[in-house]
Design an enzyme around this catalytic site. Sequence first.
Site, PDB file in Angstrom:
ATOM      1  N   GLU A  81      16.621 -26.765 -22.122  1.00 11.01           N
ATOM      2  CA  GLU A  81      17.763 -27.520 -21.606  1.00 11.01           C
ATOM      3  C   GLU A  81      17.587 -28.986 -21.988  1.00 11.01           C
ATOM      4  O   GLU A  81      18.205 -29.865 -21.399  1.00 11.01           O
ATOM      5  CB  GLU A  81      17.937 -27.317 -20.101  1.00 11.01           C
ATOM      6  CG  GLU A  81      16.677 -27.537 -19.300  1.00 11.01           C
ATOM      7  CD  GLU A  81      16.838 -27.206 -17.827  1.00 11.01           C
ATOM      8  OE1 GLU A  81      17.729 -27.793 -17.202  1.00 11.01           O
ATOM      9  OE2 GLU A  81      16.060 -26.378 -17.317  1.00 11.01           O
ATOM     10  N   CYS A 113      16.566 -23.708 -16.096  1.00 12.21           N
ATOM     11  CA  CYS A 113      15.156 -23.276 -16.143  1.00 12.21           C
ATOM     12  C   CYS A 113      15.004 -21.769 -16.292  1.00 12.21           C
ATOM     13  O   CYS A 113      13.893 -21.269 -16.450  1.00 12.21           O
ATOM     14  CB  CYS A 113      14.425 -23.754 -14.898  1.00 12.21           C
ATOM     15  SG  CYS A 113      14.647 -25.510 -14.607  1.00 12.21           S
ATOM     16  N   THR A 154       9.099 -35.286  -9.774  1.00 13.08           N
ATOM     17  CA  THR A 154       9.161 -33.897 -10.235  1.00 13.08           C
ATOM     18  C   THR A 154       9.512 -33.807 -11.718  1.00 13.08           C
ATOM     19  O   THR A 154      10.054 -32.810 -12.169  1.00 13.08           O
ATOM     20  CB  THR A 154      10.135 -33.042  -9.374  1.00 13.08           C
ATOM     21  OG1 THR A 154      11.484 -33.471  -9.603  1.00 13.08           O
ATOM     22  CG2 THR A 154       9.835 -33.180  -7.895  1.00 13.08           C
ATOM     23  N   SER A 203      19.525 -28.041  -3.948  1.00  7.82           N
ATOM     24  CA  SER A 203      18.952 -27.175  -4.990  1.00  7.82           C
ATOM     25  C   SER A 203      17.750 -26.396  -4.448  1.00  7.82           C
ATOM     26  O   SER A 203      17.569 -25.222  -4.762  1.00  7.82           O
ATOM     27  CB  SER A 203      18.564 -27.978  -6.230  1.00  7.82           C
ATOM     28  OG  SER A 203      17.453 -28.822  -5.978  1.00  7.82           O
ATOM     29  N   HIS A 235       9.075 -19.893 -10.354  1.00  4.28           N
ATOM     30  CA  HIS A 235       9.457 -21.099 -11.089  1.00  4.28           C
ATOM     31  C   HIS A 235       8.960 -22.281 -10.251  1.00  4.28           C
ATOM     32  O   HIS A 235       9.215 -22.341  -9.048  1.00  4.28           O
ATOM     33  CB  HIS A 235      10.974 -21.161 -11.270  1.00  4.28           C
ATOM     34  CG  HIS A 235      11.444 -22.500 -11.744  1.00  4.28           C
ATOM     35  ND1 HIS A 235      10.904 -23.110 -12.848  1.00  4.28           N
ATOM     36  CD2 HIS A 235      12.363 -23.366 -11.243  1.00  4.28           C
ATOM     37  CE1 HIS A 235      11.484 -24.293 -13.011  1.00  4.28           C
ATOM     38  NE2 HIS A 235      12.370 -24.469 -12.052  1.00  4.28           N
ATOM     39  N   LYS A 244       6.860 -22.811  -0.841  1.00  7.06           N
ATOM     40  CA  LYS A 244       7.940 -22.503   0.108  1.00  7.06           C
ATOM     41  C   LYS A 244       8.482 -21.097  -0.140  1.00  7.06           C
ATOM     42  O   LYS A 244       8.806 -20.374   0.795  1.00  7.06           O
ATOM     43  CB  LYS A 244       9.095 -23.501  -0.039  1.00  7.06           C
ATOM     44  CG  LYS A 244       8.799 -24.896   0.496  1.00  7.06           C
ATOM     45  CD  LYS A 244      10.033 -25.772   0.332  1.00  7.06           C
ATOM     46  CE  LYS A 244       9.697 -27.220   0.562  1.00  7.06           C
ATOM     47  NZ  LYS A 244      10.801 -27.962   1.170  1.00  7.06           N
ATOM     48  N   ASN A 277       6.960 -30.645 -14.074  1.00  7.93           N
ATOM     49  CA  ASN A 277       7.997 -29.658 -14.386  1.00  7.93           C
ATOM     50  C   ASN A 277       8.146 -29.472 -15.886  1.00  7.93           C
ATOM     51  O   ASN A 277       8.273 -30.450 -16.633  1.00  7.93           O
ATOM     52  CB  ASN A 277       9.336 -30.107 -13.781  1.00  7.93           C
ATOM     53  CG  ASN A 277      10.326 -28.959 -13.615  1.00  7.93           C
ATOM     54  OD1 ASN A 277      10.076 -27.847 -14.083  1.00  7.93           O
ATOM     55  ND2 ASN A 277      11.432 -29.230 -12.955  1.00  7.93           N
TER      56      ASN A 277
HETATM   57  N1  CAA Z   1       2.198 -36.273   3.676  1.00 11.37           N
HETATM   58  C1  CAA Z   1       2.498 -34.974   3.466  1.00 11.37           C
HETATM   59  N2  CAA Z   1       3.784 -34.548   3.209  1.00 11.37           N
HETATM   60  C2  CAA Z   1       4.759 -35.478   3.190  1.00 11.37           C
HETATM   61  C3  CAA Z   1       4.508 -36.843   3.433  1.00 11.37           C
HETATM   62  C4  CAA Z   1       3.142 -37.240   3.705  1.00 11.37           C
HETATM   63  N3  CAA Z   1       2.827 -38.488   3.917  1.00 11.37           N
HETATM   64  N4  CAA Z   1       5.673 -37.499   3.348  1.00 11.37           N
HETATM   65  C5  CAA Z   1       6.634 -36.590   3.081  1.00 11.37           C
HETATM   66  N5  CAA Z   1       6.090 -35.355   2.980  1.00 11.37           N
HETATM   67  C6  CAA Z   1       6.752 -34.095   2.657  1.00 11.37           C
HETATM   68  C7  CAA Z   1       8.076 -33.887   3.357  1.00 11.37           C
HETATM   69  O1  CAA Z   1       7.891 -33.409   4.676  1.00 11.37           O
HETATM   70  C8  CAA Z   1       8.719 -32.862   2.448  1.00 11.37           C
HETATM   71  O2  CAA Z   1       8.184 -31.586   2.706  1.00 11.37           O
HETATM   72  P1  CAA Z   1       9.141 -30.317   2.933  1.00 11.37           P
HETATM   73  O3  CAA Z   1      10.018 -30.224   1.719  1.00 11.37           O
HETATM   74  O4  CAA Z   1       8.220 -29.179   3.067  1.00 11.37           O
HETATM   75  O5  CAA Z   1       9.931 -30.606   4.151  1.00 11.37           O
HETATM   76  C9  CAA Z   1       8.217 -33.272   1.059  1.00 11.37           C
HETATM   77  O6  CAA Z   1       7.098 -34.128   1.301  1.00 11.37           O
HETATM   78  C10 CAA Z   1       9.244 -34.037   0.229  1.00 11.37           C
HETATM   79  O7  CAA Z   1       9.709 -35.082   1.001  1.00 11.37           O
HETATM   80  P2  CAA Z   1      11.275 -35.422   1.034  1.00 11.37           P
HETATM   81  O8  CAA Z   1      12.034 -34.187   1.287  1.00 11.37           O
HETATM   82  O9  CAA Z   1      11.480 -36.585   1.931  1.00 11.37           O
HETATM   83  O10 CAA Z   1      11.421 -35.883  -0.494  1.00 11.37           O
HETATM   84  P3  CAA Z   1      12.656 -36.456  -1.265  1.00 11.37           P
HETATM   85  O11 CAA Z   1      13.833 -36.663  -0.418  1.00 11.37           O
HETATM   86  O12 CAA Z   1      12.129 -37.626  -1.994  1.00 11.37           O
HETATM   87  O13 CAA Z   1      13.045 -35.276  -2.314  1.00 11.37           O
HETATM   88  C11 CAA Z   1      13.007 -33.448  -3.811  1.00 11.37           C
HETATM   89  C12 CAA Z   1      12.231 -34.226  -2.742  1.00 11.37           C
HETATM   90  C13 CAA Z   1      14.316 -32.925  -3.219  1.00 11.37           C
HETATM   91  C14 CAA Z   1      12.164 -32.262  -4.252  1.00 11.37           C
HETATM   92  C15 CAA Z   1      13.290 -34.386  -5.007  1.00 11.37           C
HETATM   93  O14 CAA Z   1      12.079 -34.728  -5.610  1.00 11.37           O
HETATM   94  C16 CAA Z   1      14.213 -33.790  -6.040  1.00 11.37           C
HETATM   95  O15 CAA Z   1      15.415 -33.913  -5.954  1.00 11.37           O
HETATM   96  N6  CAA Z   1      13.651 -33.116  -7.101  1.00 11.37           N
HETATM   97  C17 CAA Z   1      14.426 -32.514  -8.163  1.00 11.37           C
HETATM   98  C18 CAA Z   1      15.169 -31.268  -7.738  1.00 11.37           C
HETATM   99  C19 CAA Z   1      14.310 -30.049  -7.687  1.00 11.37           C
HETATM  100  O16 CAA Z   1      13.205 -29.968  -8.192  1.00 11.37           O
HETATM  101  N7  CAA Z   1      14.843 -28.986  -7.053  1.00 11.37           N
HETATM  102  C20 CAA Z   1      14.149 -27.720  -6.955  1.00 11.37           C
HETATM  103  C21 CAA Z   1      15.085 -26.539  -6.979  1.00 11.37           C
HETATM  104  S1  CAA Z   1      16.122 -26.611  -8.474  1.00 11.37           S
HETATM  105  C22 CAA Z   1      15.158 -25.941  -9.696  1.00 11.37           C
HETATM  106  O17 CAA Z   1      14.188 -25.331  -9.410  1.00 11.37           O
HETATM  107  C23 CAA Z   1      15.548 -26.106 -11.113  1.00 11.37           C
HETATM  108  C24 CAA Z   1      14.733 -27.241 -11.671  1.00 11.37           C
HETATM  109  O18 CAA Z   1      13.654 -27.026 -12.245  1.00 11.37           O
HETATM  110  C25 CAA Z   1      15.234 -28.585 -11.474  1.00 11.37           C
END
Ligand code: CAA
Length: 386
Positions: A81, A113, A154, A203, A235, A244, A277
């Site tokens: 992609e 992906c 990521t 997502s 994945h 998860k 990733n």
């Molecule tokens: N110590 C331990 N854990 C901590 C922490 C600390 N000090 N601070 C935060 N965390 C944890 C949070 O509790 C959270 O855990 P959970 O998800 O288990 O609840 C985790 O760290 C992430 O924290 P946030 O949710 O606050 O993080 P964020 O808002 O910055 O976003 C994300 C995280 C959504 C993954 C973001 O990085 C993102 O958008 N990534 C890209 C999208 C993605 O990868 N999606 C996956 C599905 S789509 C797919 O699979 C196709 C692909 O390849 C893209």
Amino acid sequence: ELMKIGIDKIGFATSDLYLDMVDLANARQEDPNKYLIGIGQAKMAVIRPTQDVVTMAATAAKRIISEEDKKNISYVIFATESGIDNSKSAAVYLADLLGILPNVRTIEVKQACYGATAALQLAKGYIALNPESKVLVIGADNARYGIKTPGEPTQGGGAIAMLVSSNPKILELENPTAAYAENIMDFWRPLGHSKALVDGKYSSGIYLDFLRNVWDEQFKKTGFKLQDYGALLFHLPYTKMGLKGLRQILQDASVDDSTRLTREFEYARQFNREVGNLYTGSLYLSFLSLIVNSDSIRSGQRIGLFSYGSGAQAEFFTGILQPNYQEGLAGVDYQSILNKRQAVSVSEYEKFFESHIFDIENIELDYQEDNSDFLLMGVQDYKRKY
Ligand code: CAA
């Protein structure tokens, strides 16, 4: 007796540069444990502008294919992609660099992906009709969300190359499989954008919904329960996502088999934690990580694989680990390749990130510092030169 079809060899390539996630966390004023534990990433590959999906795929493929293999490859299916052209496939550049032209078919496939899984399943069907042939399947990407975006931790990049054949050395692919698709806007990259757009939390939720869907569907078709699997692979857009997924499966199941499967998952995410990733390649890097690092996985065991591509498409499929599966690694020591990488600072990473070329008429790239076997040297009259 039915002919076995599956993964005969697997190879991997990534950048020689990485960014330490603690450095990124400090620069973004985040707690490092958010990245290390919350996201589950320790290092992230930083891709040089002289590297792209074609050069990384060529390096990955060169690590596994012999001169004998080259004679038998009649199909190159390139999943990405991070395409380098809207029309011409990355596969034809790759076949040229590897010296497997001209009596070969070269195509590119896309569904986020999920693409490499589509390629693998296409290859399986092709081998069923052409048992003497081999198919080279590629999953290669450069994951780009952008500097200071939520998706930034990521990112990553690299390429997986798999040789698909009859009587495979590594993994026999089984039937049936379970697929599921829905038209969803969770992650996409509009034409002209060099960075992905994403609704991150949404997502992650869709990923888990699709996992439950294909897991249940596969159970209906096969009756396979947790104890029928030696390991479950996911994945891994970031390794916490797979954790998860595993936790959801364990919770949904009535049998408690968490220790065994969690231990295998830890082996299976080891390399992904250090690279980030790969989009299309992530599930297969996790498979590589499992078969390289696990000292408890055994030949004859069934591996379950969950493939997910935003947009969205999922498939759950299984394979049987073959005797002497280690031979399919072609003797490459991936841990030492990863250990030899050089760390870059956050500002160097940002500079590399911004210097990738898209839609440019003429440029000569400075490739002196890149010691890779395959290099993007520049663009002349909109034509990429390798
Ligand atoms: N110590 C331990 N854990 C901590 C922490 C600390 N000090 N601070 C935060 N965390 C944890 C949070 O509790 C959270 O855990 P959970 O998800 O288990 O609840 C985790 O760290 C992430 O924290 P946030 O949710 O606050 O993080 P964020 O808002 O910055 O976003 C994300 C995280 C959504 C993954 C973001 O990085 C993102 O958008 N990534 C890209 C999208 C993605 O990868 N999606 C996956 C599905 S789509 C797919 O699979 C196709 C692909 O390849 C893209």
